[in-house]
Design an enzyme around this catalytic site. Structure first.
Site, PDB file in Angstrom:
ATOM      1  N   GLY A   1      23.039   1.864  -5.515  1.00  0.00           N
ATOM      2  CA  GLY A   1      24.417   1.913  -5.050  1.00  0.00           C
ATOM      3  C   GLY A   1      25.291   2.722  -5.996  1.00  0.00           C
ATOM      4  O   GLY A   1      26.485   2.490  -6.102  1.00  0.00           O
TER       5      GLY A   1
ATOM      6  N   GLU B   1      26.971  13.804   5.290  1.00  0.00           N
ATOM      7  CA  GLU B   1      26.445  12.432   5.373  1.00  0.00           C
ATOM      8  C   GLU B   1      26.793  11.793   6.722  1.00  0.00           C
ATOM      9  O   GLU B   1      25.963  11.123   7.338  1.00  0.00           O
ATOM     10  CB  GLU B   1      27.005  11.605   4.210  1.00  0.00           C
ATOM     11  CG  GLU B   1      26.304  10.284   4.066  1.00  0.00           C
ATOM     12  CD  GLU B   1      26.124   9.845   2.617  1.00  0.00           C
ATOM     13  OE1 GLU B   1      26.243  10.682   1.701  1.00  0.00           O
ATOM     14  OE2 GLU B   1      25.874   8.648   2.431  1.00  0.00           O
TER      15      GLU B   1
ATOM     16  N   ASP C   1      32.617   8.392  -2.564  1.00  0.00           N
ATOM     17  CA  ASP C   1      31.500   8.812  -3.418  1.00  0.00           C
ATOM     18  C   ASP C   1      31.606  10.291  -3.772  1.00  0.00           C
ATOM     19  O   ASP C   1      31.409  10.689  -4.919  1.00  0.00           O
ATOM     20  CB  ASP C   1      30.162   8.536  -2.714  1.00  0.00           C
ATOM     21  CG  ASP C   1      30.045   7.083  -2.263  1.00  0.00           C
ATOM     22  OD1 ASP C   1      30.791   6.253  -2.796  1.00  0.00           O
ATOM     23  OD2 ASP C   1      29.227   6.803  -1.381  1.00  0.00           O
TER      24      ASP C   1
END
Ligand code: GLA
Length: 359
Positions: free
Chosen positions: A106, A142, A154
């Site tokens: 993660g 993504e 992210d």
């Protein structure tokens, strides 16, 4: 043309869990571990990708069009595809990746792979694009190519990270601000040993529940309401708990910003622990292993607070600790966790680090 290089760090989410796709606010930091990419142009229109530790190459032909194949190479290929759609003059190239990030922790190895690709490719085939637009291109890879509906956290963290600073991202304003991180504090990332995979359905399910809550409350996004409004809205119980997590997180991020500016690690840490409790009770994205790690961490002297980091459903926790106690706390967490769960935790002491585009 000679070989070029890029490096994109992973990130640790400090507060503001699942707020990014709800137009909310997040605090994160880029970490010192990441993904390196080395590559050069080819003149046959082919893309040839390889990664240390993975056998073989993934090959794609630009003339035939890029399509997802269900493997790791979808992240770089998706990034290339989105760069091309944004007008970048991408030709054939080969690239080798080397990852220092533990997959499944993660810590955003996916975003680091996208960002490392985007930076390498825009060096090989120069293309003017703002850092924020580059983050959005990576996110589209993504969302649209890999098929994970993540927010912008992210990719922004990997690009905008700054040494000794945390990154404050406001997803509604689309603004990014570095905020100094107190020099006496450290971040311990502790991988539970239980893998986290965002391609599972839980992430998208949580997202839908948040959108449903916003719709029922008649607002564009949960950013537009407070925890008090959610409590008074009479939402169905489950959706109400999901919404309470998001509004609570937004409120904790603003409180943490003040704490950071006052160099107040105790308050920051308490907010992190409160975030974890909300993950356990409201968002249900924790696991028994993550709960154990948090419980063990916050019992240690010199630990100000701890919480799961990132999407959840496995992966890692992050603990805010006094730097001078880092070694002792790492040791205690590993041995107590092993005794309690039989799992081997892996501890990564992390420093807030520079992002991929830092000068
Ligand atoms: C994952 C996603 C991010 C964000 C976090 C949870 O890391 O990729 O966009 O939603 O989960 O805050």
């Amino acid at each position: 043309m000679s070989e070029l290089h890029s490096f994109a760090p992973g990130r640790v989410e400090l507060l503001g869990n699942h707020t990014d796709y709800n137009a909310g606010v997040v605090l994160s930091a880029a970490i010192q571990m990441g993904i390196h990419a080395r590559g050069s142009r080819r003149d046959d229109g082919k893309i040839v990708l390889s990664s240390e530790g993975i056998e073989g190459c993934a090959t794609a032909d630009l003339a035939a069009g890029l399509k997802p194949g269900g493997a790791w190479a979808d992240y770089p290929l998706g990034t290339v595809e989105m760069l091309r759609q944004a007008g970048a003059p991408v030709g054939g190239f080969e690239a080798r990746f080397a990852a220092e990030l533990p997959p499944g922790a993660g810590l955003s190895s996916s975003a680091a792979l996208e960002v490392a690709t985007a930076v390498l490719v825009t060096k090989l085939f120069p293309f003017a694009v703002s850092p924020l637009d580059l983050a959005k291109i990576c996110r589209r890879a993504e969302n649209e190519f890999v098929g994970v509906s993540c927010g912008l956290l992210d990719q922004v963290s990997s690009i905008f990270g700054r040494r000794d600073h945390v990154v404050f991202l406001d997803c509604r304003e689309e603004s990014v601000e570095p905020v100094p991180f107190p020099p006496s504090l450290g971040l311990l990332i502790v991988h539970s040993g239980v893998k986290h995979a965002l391609t599972g359905g839980e992430y998208n399910e949580r997202r839908d529940q948040c959108f449903e809550a916003a719709k029922r409350m008649g607002v564009p996004a949960l950013r537009d309401v407070s925890s008090a409004q959610v409590a008074a809205a009479g939402l169905p119980a489950l959706v109400g708990r999901r919404a309470a997590h998001i509004t609570g997180e937004n409120e904790r991020v603003f409180a943490a910003l003040t704490a950071l500016r006052n160099g107040d690690g105790d308050t920051f840490g308490r907010l992190m622990t409160a975030s974890h409790r909300s993950s356990m009770e409201n968002f249900e994205n924790s696991t028994p292993e993550l709960d154990s790690l948090v419980e063990i961490a916050i019992r240690q002297d010199g630990c100000h607070g701890a919480r799961l980091t990132g999407g959840g459903f496995g992966g890692a926790i992050v603990a805010l600790v006094d730097l001078e106690a880092e070694g002792r706390i790492s040791g205690a967490i590993t041995s107590e966790y092993l005794e309690k769960t039989g799992n081997l935790a892996k501890v990564y002491p992390c420093r807030a680090s520079d992002g991929a585009l830092a000068a």
